[in-house]
Design a protein around this motif. Sequence first.
Motif, PDB file in Angstrom:
ATOM      1  N   TYR A 165       0.807  -1.217   0.000  1.00 37.48           N
ATOM      2  CA  TYR A 165       0.000   0.000   0.000  1.00 37.48           C
ATOM      3  C   TYR A 165       0.844   1.273   0.000  1.00 37.48           C
ATOM      4  O   TYR A 165       0.344   2.347   0.321  1.00 37.48           O
ATOM      5  CB  TYR A 165      -0.931   0.005   1.211  1.00 37.48           C
ATOM      6  N   GLU A 166       2.093   1.173  -0.368  1.00 36.19           N
ATOM      7  CA  GLU A 166       2.998   2.332  -0.292  1.00 36.19           C
ATOM      8  C   GLU A 166       2.449   3.545  -1.044  1.00 36.19           C
ATOM      9  O   GLU A 166       2.463   4.668  -0.533  1.00 36.19           O
ATOM     10  CB  GLU A 166       4.377   1.951  -0.834  1.00 36.19           C
ATOM     11  N   LYS A 167       1.953   3.344  -2.245  1.00 35.97           N
ATOM     12  CA  LYS A 167       1.435   4.471  -3.042  1.00 35.97           C
ATOM     13  C   LYS A 167       0.215   5.103  -2.384  1.00 35.97           C
ATOM     14  O   LYS A 167       0.022   6.319  -2.470  1.00 35.97           O
ATOM     15  CB  LYS A 167       1.100   4.008  -4.457  1.00 35.97           C
ATOM     16  N   ALA A 168      -0.605   4.295  -1.726  1.00 37.57           N
ATOM     17  CA  ALA A 168      -1.778   4.843  -1.027  1.00 37.57           C
ATOM     18  C   ALA A 168      -1.338   5.713   0.149  1.00 37.57           C
ATOM     19  O   ALA A 168      -1.919   6.772   0.398  1.00 37.57           O
ATOM     20  CB  ALA A 168      -2.687   3.707  -0.556  1.00 37.57           C
ATOM     21  N   PHE A 169      -0.308   5.280   0.867  1.00 37.43           N
ATOM     22  CA  PHE A 169       0.215   6.103   1.968  1.00 37.43           C
ATOM     23  C   PHE A 169       0.820   7.402   1.433  1.00 37.43           C
ATOM     24  O   PHE A 169       0.668   8.456   2.048  1.00 37.43           O
ATOM     25  CB  PHE A 169       1.244   5.330   2.795  1.00 37.43           C
ATOM     26  N   ASP A 170       1.500   7.333   0.286  1.00 36.28           N
ATOM     27  CA  ASP A 170       2.055   8.546  -0.332  1.00 36.28           C
ATOM     28  C   ASP A 170       0.939   9.522  -0.702  1.00 36.28           C
ATOM     29  O   ASP A 170       1.057  10.729  -0.474  1.00 36.28           O
ATOM     30  CB  ASP A 170       2.876   8.189  -1.577  1.00 36.28           C
ATOM     31  N   LEU A 171      -0.157   8.993  -1.269  1.00 32.29           N
ATOM     32  CA  LEU A 171      -1.290   9.839  -1.639  1.00 32.29           C
ATOM     33  C   LEU A 171      -1.968  10.411  -0.396  1.00 32.29           C
ATOM     34  O   LEU A 171      -2.378  11.572  -0.389  1.00 32.29           O
ATOM     35  CB  LEU A 171      -2.294   9.051  -2.485  1.00 32.29           C
ATOM     36  N   LEU A 172      -2.063   9.618   0.657  1.00 38.42           N
ATOM     37  CA  LEU A 172      -2.643  10.090   1.914  1.00 38.42           C
ATOM     38  C   LEU A 172      -1.844  11.272   2.459  1.00 38.42           C
ATOM     39  O   LEU A 172      -2.416  12.240   2.960  1.00 38.42           O
ATOM     40  CB  LEU A 172      -2.683   8.949   2.940  1.00 38.42           C
ATOM     41  N   GLU A 173      -0.530  11.212   2.332  1.00 36.15           N
ATOM     42  CA  GLU A 173       0.332  12.307   2.799  1.00 36.15           C
ATOM     43  C   GLU A 173       0.015  13.609   2.067  1.00 36.15           C
ATOM     44  O   GLU A 173       0.008  14.688   2.670  1.00 36.15           O
ATOM     45  CB  GLU A 173       1.800  11.931   2.578  1.00 36.15           C
ATOM     46  N   ILE A 174      -0.304  13.517   0.789  1.00 39.98           N
ATOM     47  CA  ILE A 174      -0.616  14.705  -0.021  1.00 39.98           C
ATOM     48  C   ILE A 174      -2.034  15.207   0.250  1.00 39.98           C
ATOM     49  O   ILE A 174      -2.274  16.408   0.317  1.00 39.98           O
ATOM     50  CB  ILE A 174      -0.456  14.375  -1.531  1.00 39.98           C
ATOM     51  N   SER A 175      -2.956  14.265   0.444  1.00 40.51           N
ATOM     52  CA  SER A 175      -4.372  14.644   0.510  1.00 40.51           C
ATOM     53  C   SER A 175      -4.930  14.821   1.920  1.00 40.51           C
ATOM     54  O   SER A 175      -6.043  15.310   2.082  1.00 40.51           O
ATOM     55  CB  SER A 175      -5.212  13.596  -0.234  1.00 40.51           C
ATOM     56  N   ASP A 176      -4.193  14.440   2.952  1.00 40.16           N
ATOM     57  CA  ASP A 176      -4.712  14.525   4.323  1.00 40.16           C
ATOM     58  C   ASP A 176      -3.693  15.257   5.205  1.00 40.16           C
ATOM     59  O   ASP A 176      -2.755  14.654   5.733  1.00 40.16           O
ATOM     60  CB  ASP A 176      -4.988  13.114   4.854  1.00 40.16           C
TER      61      ASP A 176
END
Length: 197
Positions: free
Chosen positions: A166-177
Amino acid sequence: MSLTAHFIDKKWNLHKRILNLIKNGICISHTGEFMAKEVETCLNAWELNRVFSITVDNASSNDVGIKFMKKWMNARNCLLLNGEYIHMRCCAHILSLIVKEGLKDEDISITRIRKAVKYVRSTPSRLARFKGCVEREKISYKGIICLDVETRWNSTYLMLVTVVKYEKAFDLLEISDAKYVKELSKDKGPGVPLSKD
């Protein structure tokens, strides 16, 4: 404290039976002498009179307990092979100590990942936001991210294996949350997981 018997029957089938379980609140003492007396009481209750080995973890109190057990069993002729193999050290405990020592080198990375997982798992809305990131990144893996139990290295391993997927999802979470970044960085915390983690 639990006492489990392992034995082989006449047809060479291996069996395992839990003989006794003493809850922590009842166990007044963790001394070797106390543990040996509890084992002795249990063996007597089950009328077990032949013992090949006793497997315990590496606590020094267990060394003392084994000495008491060996003395008691020798006096009653309970030991097989004169007690040569009576004291067996638990290989799972030894492996756990080795892995925990090795993981110390990666402690900050594991801490960052653990805090990220804890953040995502802490509320249904955060988990839903994370699942949204998973969908946007088109991650097909269906496993659930789970928080490890710090004293069980195998659960840390399972957490890390899942987080990598899920690395990419965590990266996106960092940008969006923004709350995610703020929460993991507050009180001089380790911050969000880095790509090297």
